[in-house]
Scaffold this motif. Structure first.
Motif, PDB file in Angstrom:
ATOM      1  N   ARG A 189       0.244 -12.266   7.843  1.00 36.96           N
ATOM      2  CA  ARG A 189       0.656 -11.695   9.138  1.00 36.96           C
ATOM      3  C   ARG A 189       0.509 -12.723  10.247  1.00 36.96           C
ATOM      4  O   ARG A 189       1.406 -12.859  11.093  1.00 36.96           O
ATOM      5  CB  ARG A 189      -0.194 -10.451   9.392  1.00 36.96           C
ATOM      6  CG  ARG A 189       0.090  -9.737  10.691  1.00 36.96           C
ATOM      7  CD  ARG A 189      -0.623  -8.400  10.739  1.00 36.96           C
ATOM      8  NE  ARG A 189      -0.533  -7.773  12.023  1.00 36.96           N
ATOM      9  CZ  ARG A 189      -1.419  -7.966  13.007  1.00 36.96           C
ATOM     10  NH1 ARG A 189      -2.460  -8.798  12.805  1.00 36.96           N
ATOM     11  NH2 ARG A 189      -1.292  -7.372  14.169  1.00 36.96           N
ATOM     12  N   ARG A 223       0.823  -1.230   0.000  1.00 38.95           N
ATOM     13  CA  ARG A 223       0.000   0.000   0.000  1.00 38.95           C
ATOM     14  C   ARG A 223       0.850   1.272   0.000  1.00 38.95           C
ATOM     15  O   ARG A 223       0.333   2.361  -0.215  1.00 38.95           O
ATOM     16  CB  ARG A 223      -0.967  -0.025   1.186  1.00 38.95           C
ATOM     17  CG  ARG A 223      -2.151  -0.958   0.986  1.00 38.95           C
ATOM     18  CD  ARG A 223      -2.977  -1.126   2.239  1.00 38.95           C
ATOM     19  NE  ARG A 223      -2.317  -1.993   3.209  1.00 38.95           N
ATOM     20  CZ  ARG A 223      -2.857  -2.330   4.383  1.00 38.95           C
ATOM     21  NH1 ARG A 223      -4.056  -1.877   4.729  1.00 38.95           N
ATOM     22  NH2 ARG A 223      -2.223  -3.134   5.219  1.00 38.95           N
ATOM     23  N   LYS A 235      -0.377   3.010  12.642  1.00 39.04           N
ATOM     24  CA  LYS A 235       0.462   2.089  11.864  1.00 39.04           C
ATOM     25  C   LYS A 235       0.895   2.769  10.576  1.00 39.04           C
ATOM     26  O   LYS A 235       0.088   3.347   9.858  1.00 39.04           O
ATOM     27  CB  LYS A 235      -0.344   0.832  11.540  1.00 39.04           C
ATOM     28  CG  LYS A 235       0.349  -0.166  10.651  1.00 39.04           C
ATOM     29  CD  LYS A 235      -0.331  -1.538  10.698  1.00 39.04           C
ATOM     30  CE  LYS A 235      -1.687  -1.498  10.037  1.00 39.04           C
ATOM     31  NZ  LYS A 235      -1.591  -1.493   8.542  1.00 39.04           N
ATOM     32  N   ASP A 256       3.068  -4.613  15.760  1.00 35.77           N
ATOM     33  CA  ASP A 256       3.501  -4.454  14.366  1.00 35.77           C
ATOM     34  C   ASP A 256       4.804  -3.662  14.323  1.00 35.77           C
ATOM     35  O   ASP A 256       4.902  -2.597  14.934  1.00 35.77           O
ATOM     36  CB  ASP A 256       2.433  -3.691  13.561  1.00 35.77           C
ATOM     37  CG  ASP A 256       1.130  -4.470  13.440  1.00 35.77           C
ATOM     38  OD1 ASP A 256       0.060  -3.827  13.423  1.00 35.77           O
ATOM     39  OD2 ASP A 256       1.190  -5.714  13.406  1.00 35.77           O
ATOM     40  N   ARG A 279       4.812   0.221  13.670  1.00 34.91           N
ATOM     41  CA  ARG A 279       4.202   1.160  14.615  1.00 34.91           C
ATOM     42  C   ARG A 279       5.298   1.622  15.574  1.00 34.91           C
ATOM     43  O   ARG A 279       5.486   1.048  16.645  1.00 34.91           O
ATOM     44  CB  ARG A 279       3.075   0.483  15.394  1.00 34.91           C
ATOM     45  CG  ARG A 279       1.869   0.045  14.557  1.00 34.91           C
ATOM     46  CD  ARG A 279       0.904  -0.750  15.409  1.00 34.91           C
ATOM     47  NE  ARG A 279      -0.192  -1.337  14.670  1.00 34.91           N
ATOM     48  CZ  ARG A 279      -1.416  -0.815  14.582  1.00 34.91           C
ATOM     49  NH1 ARG A 279      -1.694   0.331  15.176  1.00 34.91           N
ATOM     50  NH2 ARG A 279      -2.372  -1.429  13.896  1.00 34.91           N
ATOM     51  N   THR A 297      -6.976 -11.186  10.735  1.00 36.34           N
ATOM     52  CA  THR A 297      -6.078 -10.052  11.047  1.00 36.34           C
ATOM     53  C   THR A 297      -6.082  -9.735  12.538  1.00 36.34           C
ATOM     54  O   THR A 297      -5.461  -8.773  12.961  1.00 36.34           O
ATOM     55  CB  THR A 297      -6.531  -8.767  10.315  1.00 36.34           C
ATOM     56  OG1 THR A 297      -7.866  -8.473  10.774  1.00 36.34           O
ATOM     57  CG2 THR A 297      -6.523  -8.933   8.815  1.00 36.34           C
ATOM     58  N   GLU A 298      -6.816 -10.518  13.326  1.00 34.74           N
ATOM     59  CA  GLU A 298      -7.013 -10.134  14.727  1.00 34.74           C
ATOM     60  C   GLU A 298      -6.589 -11.233  15.694  1.00 34.74           C
ATOM     61  O   GLU A 298      -7.274 -12.261  15.856  1.00 34.74           O
ATOM     62  CB  GLU A 298      -8.471  -9.774  14.951  1.00 34.74           C
ATOM     63  CG  GLU A 298      -8.765  -9.227  16.362  1.00 34.74           C
ATOM     64  CD  GLU A 298      -7.784  -8.165  16.776  1.00 34.74           C
ATOM     65  OE1 GLU A 298      -7.918  -7.028  16.297  1.00 34.74           O
ATOM     66  OE2 GLU A 298      -6.840  -8.464  17.542  1.00 34.74           O
ATOM     67  N   GLN A 355      -0.591  -5.615  21.499  1.00 35.30           N
ATOM     68  CA  GLN A 355      -1.463  -6.553  22.191  1.00 35.30           C
ATOM     69  C   GLN A 355      -0.587  -7.438  23.078  1.00 35.30           C
ATOM     70  O   GLN A 355       0.581  -7.644  22.780  1.00 35.30           O
ATOM     71  CB  GLN A 355      -2.240  -7.409  21.169  1.00 35.30           C
ATOM     72  CG  GLN A 355      -3.217  -6.564  20.356  1.00 35.30           C
ATOM     73  CD  GLN A 355      -3.956  -7.354  19.290  1.00 35.30           C
ATOM     74  OE1 GLN A 355      -3.602  -8.491  18.964  1.00 35.30           O
ATOM     75  NE2 GLN A 355      -5.005  -6.743  18.735  1.00 35.30           N
ATOM     76  N   SER A 381      -9.170  -1.735  16.443  1.00 33.68           N
ATOM     77  CA  SER A 381      -8.210  -2.558  17.171  1.00 33.68           C
ATOM     78  C   SER A 381      -6.804  -2.188  16.703  1.00 33.68           C
ATOM     79  O   SER A 381      -6.512  -2.196  15.512  1.00 33.68           O
ATOM     80  CB  SER A 381      -8.458  -4.045  16.882  1.00 33.68           C
ATOM     81  OG  SER A 381      -7.456  -4.829  17.478  1.00 33.68           O
ATOM     82  N   GLU A 382      -5.972  -1.795  17.635  1.00 34.80           N
ATOM     83  CA  GLU A 382      -4.605  -1.375  17.277  1.00 34.80           C
ATOM     84  C   GLU A 382      -3.593  -2.324  17.909  1.00 34.80           C
ATOM     85  O   GLU A 382      -3.952  -3.367  18.440  1.00 34.80           O
ATOM     86  CB  GLU A 382      -4.375   0.070  17.759  1.00 34.80           C
ATOM     87  CG  GLU A 382      -5.398   1.084  17.254  1.00 34.80           C
ATOM     88  CD  GLU A 382      -5.255   1.399  15.765  1.00 34.80           C
ATOM     89  OE1 GLU A 382      -6.150   2.067  15.221  1.00 34.80           O
ATOM     90  OE2 GLU A 382      -4.270   0.945  15.155  1.00 34.80           O
ATOM     91  N   MET A 383      -2.339  -1.948  17.902  1.00 29.59           N
ATOM     92  CA  MET A 383      -1.291  -2.666  18.623  1.00 29.59           C
ATOM     93  C   MET A 383      -0.644  -1.668  19.559  1.00 29.59           C
ATOM     94  O   MET A 383      -0.703  -0.455  19.307  1.00 29.59           O
ATOM     95  CB  MET A 383      -0.251  -3.257  17.655  1.00 29.59           C
ATOM     96  CG  MET A 383      -0.839  -4.133  16.564  1.00 29.59           C
ATOM     97  SD  MET A 383      -1.748  -5.543  17.171  1.00 29.59           S
ATOM     98  CE  MET A 383      -0.455  -6.751  17.292  1.00 29.59           C
TER      99      MET A 383
HETATM  100  O1  LIG Z   1      -4.571  -3.713  14.202  1.00 29.30           O
HETATM  101  C1  LIG Z   1      -4.316  -4.834  13.884  1.00 29.30           C
HETATM  102  C2  LIG Z   1      -4.910  -6.007  14.570  1.00 29.30           C
HETATM  103  O2  LIG Z   1      -5.392  -5.675  15.793  1.00 29.30           O
HETATM  104  C3  LIG Z   1      -3.404  -5.074  12.754  1.00 29.30           C
HETATM  105  O3  LIG Z   1      -2.330  -4.125  12.779  1.00 29.30           O
HETATM  106  C4  LIG Z   1      -4.160  -4.833  11.484  1.00 29.30           C
HETATM  107  O4  LIG Z   1      -5.311  -5.624  11.501  1.00 29.30           O
HETATM  108  C5  LIG Z   1      -3.293  -5.225  10.350  1.00 29.30           C
HETATM  109  O5  LIG Z   1      -4.143  -5.112   9.232  1.00 29.30           O
HETATM  110  P1  LIG Z   1      -3.425  -4.915   7.846  1.00 29.30           P
HETATM  111  O6  LIG Z   1      -2.426  -6.034   7.777  1.00 29.30           O
HETATM  112  O7  LIG Z   1      -4.482  -4.997   6.811  1.00 29.30           O
HETATM  113  O8  LIG Z   1      -2.800  -3.564   7.895  1.00 29.30           O
END
Ligand SMILES: O=C(CO)[C@H](O)[C@H](O)COP(=O)(O)O
Ligand SMILES: Nc1ccn([C@@H]2O[C@H](COP(=O)(O)OP(=O)(O)OP(=O)(O)O)[C@@H](O)[C@H]2O)c(=O)n1
Length: 432
Positions: free
Chosen positions: A110, A43, A247, A140, A143, A222-223, A199, A195-197
């Motif tokens: 991921r 992206r 992120k 991630d 981040r 993704t979660e 975690q 939902s972020e990181m």
């Molecule tokens: O926040 C998250 C999970 O809690 C991940 O960072 C997010 O889902 C990653 O998504 P993508 O790979 O599409 O960026």
């Protein structure tokens, strides 16, 4: 319909958690971190995966690793990278002196990458067992801005609840669409969070969740919090985090990250006068003028004794010389910074302010014969060590208004050079 989450609900929970954590003296159990960094960053539209894109001479992932290295209660860091990036990752660890970092190869998604990282924490070399952590933080690698206090909240909550995750308010409304691409309905935004990181998980919870989850989870999920609930019945504690948890996803996010780091490095400066009365007078005037530009300035005579501590905490130095165009003072400062390895992680700025003329009207012989060339040579060598050297020359004036304007000009130029940290202007002798 479930009742919407009242505004402030999470902050009330967090306040209780804050109090709970505040009473804890330290993290008395092993904590490890898994940084998934095995993606391709499509992206961003860039050829280099975003975690390896550099700003201020350093790849994004190095900033994130450094963030976790500074947390004293984290014992180990596992970075998960694509096989083709293993050598690059090892080079980054070496170049930036990262320690306690284990590199494992990632997977096609991921979740697969994260599982490889989690597994590596309990399987030593050759699959032999190793002491596993009590809590594992998953974050991630793209981040870079996470603070220790929030990591502590997540870690303590994960230990108490089995799992914990960062959340943020939604900034856009979420809608459901029809197959034909029309609006089906919009969701009540107050009932949802992003939902972020980071975690956090009790190690066995996330390890078992990954051992039990389906191929579809690995391929499309993704979660991680969902896996803990679905496969281990562990319901994560949700903690609202600061806006800095974002992120890096698009190319613009890299520019934003660079801007944030530059701002962090540009809060203050240390002016070194060498002790002369006139240099000190100029330094004090600069201090006053730069404070109006939101730059906190400390004035010292030399980087010796107690004042030497500036070498290990300051990123910006101004060296004032009066009627002396020799660079020995700048050269000494440069050597001290290089010896302290100060510029390993961030570029350091040195501005040489060269004052010509003095209160009694005397003036050095017309200066700057060969100095511009010497200045450029010194700055070129310094840049190789990530130290950016700039020069500003000003003439003393006995006319107060004119002198005031000159000092203000030097203050503005110094703040601009510090905030921009551009390699392009190094070695230049600018005229105030
Ligand atoms: O926040 C998250 C999970 O809690 C991940 O960072 C997010 O889902 C990653 O998504 P993508 O790979 O599409 O960026
Ligand atoms: N197979 C994958 C895919 C992603 N990640 C990591 O998971 C984090 C968040 O994923 P995302 O932002 O989606 O990264 P990419 O997948 O690289 O981005 P894109 O979807 O734009 O390709 C990143 O640190 C990324 O490197 C990973 O370790 N292994």
């Amino acid at each position: 319909m479930d009742r919407p989450v009242e505004p402030g609900h999470f902050s009330a929970c967090e306040a209780r958690l804050d109090k709970h954590i505040a009473g804890r003296c330290s993290v008395d159990f092993p904590v490890a971190v898994v940084l998934p960094a095995g993606g391709s960053g499509e992206r961003t539209g860039l050829l280099t995966p975003k975690q390896f894109c550099t700003f201020l001479n350093r790849p994004l992932i190095s900033y994130t690793i450094q963030t976790f290295e500074r947390v004293p209660w984290i014992q180990s860091i596992v970075v998960v990278v694509a096989k083709e990036s293993l050598d690059l990752m090892m080079d980054i660890i070496h170049r930036f002196h990262h320690r306690n970092v284990q590199v494992v190869h990632g997977g096609s998604t991921r979740h697969r990458s994260i599982f490889n990282g989690v597994r590596a924490l309990s399987e030593g070399e050759g699959g032999t067992a190793r002491v596993k952590p009590k809590v594992v933080i998953i974050h991630d690698a793209v981040r870079p801005f996470v603070e220790e206090d929030f990591l502590l909240k997540i870690t303590m909550a994960a230990k108490e609840q089995g799992a914990a995750g960062a959340i943020r308010p939604l900034v856009s409304t979420v809608i459901a669409t029809t197959l034909e691409g029309y609006l089906d309905h919009s969701l009540e935004r107050t009932m949802y969070r992003a939902s972020e990181m980071p975690q956090g998980f009790i190690y066995d919870v996330i390890y078992q969740a990954y051992q039990r989850c389906s191929e579809s989870d690995f391929e499309f999920g993704t979660e991680c919090l969902h896996l803990a609930l679905q496969y281990c019945g562990t319901n994560a504690k949700l903690i609202e985090g600061p806006p800095t948890l974002w992120k890096v996803t698009y190319k613009r996010d890299l520019a934003a990250a660079e801007s944030i780091v530059k701002e962090t490095l540009s809060q203050s400066a240390c002016v070194v006068t060498g002790g002369s009365a006139q240099a000190t007078e100029l330094a004090n005037a600069l201090q006053k003028s730069m404070s109006t530009l939101d730059m906190e300035v400390d004035v010292i005579s030399d980087l010796m004794g107690d004042d030497a501590k500036s070498l290990s905490k300051e990123w910006n130095f101004i060296r004032v010389s009066v009627n002396s165009s020799c660079f020995s003072e700048v050269g000494k400062m440069l050597s001290a910074l290089e010896e302290a390895d100060r510029a390993l992680l961030h570029p350091v700025v040195i501005i040489w302010v060269y004052l010509i003329g003095s209160e009694d009207g005397s003036s050095a012989s017309e200066p700057m014969g060969g100095e511009p060339a010497a200045m450029m040579e010194l700055a070129t060598g310094a840049k190789l060590g990530n130290i950016l050297v700039y020069g500003i020359q000003l003439h003393h004036s006995k006319e107060a208004t004119l002198w005031g304007r000159s000092v203000e000009k030097v203050a503005q130029m110094s703040c601009a050079l510090i905030r921009d940290r551009s390699p392009a202007l190094t070695g230049q002798l600018l005229q105030a």
